[in-house]
Design a protein around this motif. Structure first.
Motif, PDB file in Angstrom:
ATOM      1  N   LYS A  40       0.879  -1.487   0.073  1.00 58.55           N
ATOM      2  CA  LYS A  40       0.143   0.262   0.271  1.00 58.55           C
ATOM      3  C   LYS A  40       0.967   1.198  -0.328  1.00 58.55           C
ATOM      4  O   LYS A  40       0.784   2.574  -0.254  1.00 58.55           O
ATOM      5  CB  LYS A  40      -0.853  -0.462   1.248  1.00 58.55           C
ATOM      6  N   ASP A  78       2.665  -3.278  -7.401  1.00 54.99           N
ATOM      7  CA  ASP A  78       2.595  -2.327  -8.265  1.00 54.99           C
ATOM      8  C   ASP A  78       3.024  -2.287  -9.565  1.00 54.99           C
ATOM      9  O   ASP A  78       4.620  -1.728  -9.254  1.00 54.99           O
ATOM     10  CB  ASP A  78       2.107  -0.736  -7.612  1.00 54.99           C
ATOM     11  N   CYS A 135       3.901   5.997  -6.190  1.00 54.17           N
ATOM     12  CA  CYS A 135       3.287   5.725  -7.025  1.00 54.17           C
ATOM     13  C   CYS A 135       2.211   6.730  -7.095  1.00 54.17           C
ATOM     14  O   CYS A 135       2.421   7.805  -8.606  1.00 54.17           O
ATOM     15  CB  CYS A 135       3.111   4.703  -8.169  1.00 54.17           C
ATOM     16  N   ASP A 136       1.622   6.646  -6.502  1.00 48.78           N
ATOM     17  CA  ASP A 136      -0.006   7.724  -7.207  1.00 48.78           C
ATOM     18  C   ASP A 136       1.025   9.924  -6.722  1.00 48.78           C
ATOM     19  O   ASP A 136       0.046  10.395  -6.897  1.00 48.78           O
ATOM     20  CB  ASP A 136      -0.796   7.817  -6.029  1.00 48.78           C
ATOM     21  N   LYS A 171       1.964   1.860  -3.665  1.00 49.42           N
ATOM     22  CA  LYS A 171       1.391   2.296  -4.387  1.00 49.42           C
ATOM     23  C   LYS A 171       0.751   3.764  -4.287  1.00 49.42           C
ATOM     24  O   LYS A 171       0.668   4.958  -4.819  1.00 49.42           O
ATOM     25  CB  LYS A 171      -0.059   1.472  -4.043  1.00 49.42           C
TER      26      LYS A 171
END
Length: 216
Positions: A84, A110, A90-91, A87
């Motif tokens: 998590k 991811d 990356c977001d 991710k």
């Protein structure tokens, strides 16, 4: 508890390994590892650390104002919240890499994360520690497979592994001389004259900070 990760340290340094070598990078070192490799230089991460929330971790990452983040260990994939965390990073448009032992599946990581997957050689003391599922990533441009070479035997073993699994036809293959055990020149010659498909990789941080305790 799902959003907590046991963290050993968060620090800012030069990336010393993988195709991202040389970039100023924020390192998130998780605590805990199930392997005991002979050349491990982060034994202090076996147990030391404290639980931190994802928001706190990301706030610390932002304070360094770097685009590159490396999640390392220990073994990050032992803690499900690491998935998590990567991710979310990356977001937020970070360039994220993962350094993992290769003994746990990376398929749920991811796809935007660059996965640096170790393949443990015999001299590591953990030659059976490899998850075959990771071979599904051999054609993934965001996957690299790293071998730490400690001896002639390790080199020959790595070459057989690469040929047997088809790694030479897919993802990047990195050979790194075990620091202080074999010389860089020796491994360079082995790659050249053995007609290896591997890419030579030095642990750059070891040379920059060779006189410090942790080489960071």
């Amino acid at each position: 508890m799902d959003d907590l990760i046991k963290i050993n340290e968060i620090f800012f340094s030069i990336q010393g390994e993988s195709s991202l070598v040389g970039w100023p990078t924020v390192f998130i070192r998780t605590s805990g590892c199930h392997l005991r490799c002979s050349y491990c230089d982060t034994k202090y991460a076996y147990n030391e650390g404290k639980l931190m929330g994802l928001d706190v971790i990301i706030a610390q990452v932002k304070s360094f104002q770097s685009r590159h983040v490396c999640v390392t260990g220990g073994e990050p994939l032992l803690q499900k919240s690491s998935l998590k965390l990567m991710k979310q990073l990356c977001d937020l448009d970070y360039i994220v890499s993962l350094e993992t032992s290769g003994d746990l599946s990376c398929l749920n990581v991811d796809k935007r994360v660059k996965r640096i997957i170790d393949v443990k050689t015999p001299d590591s003391g953990e030659p059976q520690a490899f998850c075959p599922e990771n071979l599904q990533l051999l054609e993934d441009v965001n996957s690299e497979f790293k071998f730490v070479i400690c001896s002639e035997e390790d080199f020959e073993w790595a070459e057989r592994f690469v040929r047997r699994t088809g790694l030479e036809m897919g993802s990047r293959v990195l050979y790194s001389p075990s620091y202080g055990k074999v010389s860089e020149k020796w491994l360079a010659n082995k790659i050249l004259f053995g007609k290896s498909s591997a890419r030579l990789q030095l642990q750059l941080h070891k040379y920059i900070w060779k006189d410090t305790e942790r080489g960071v």
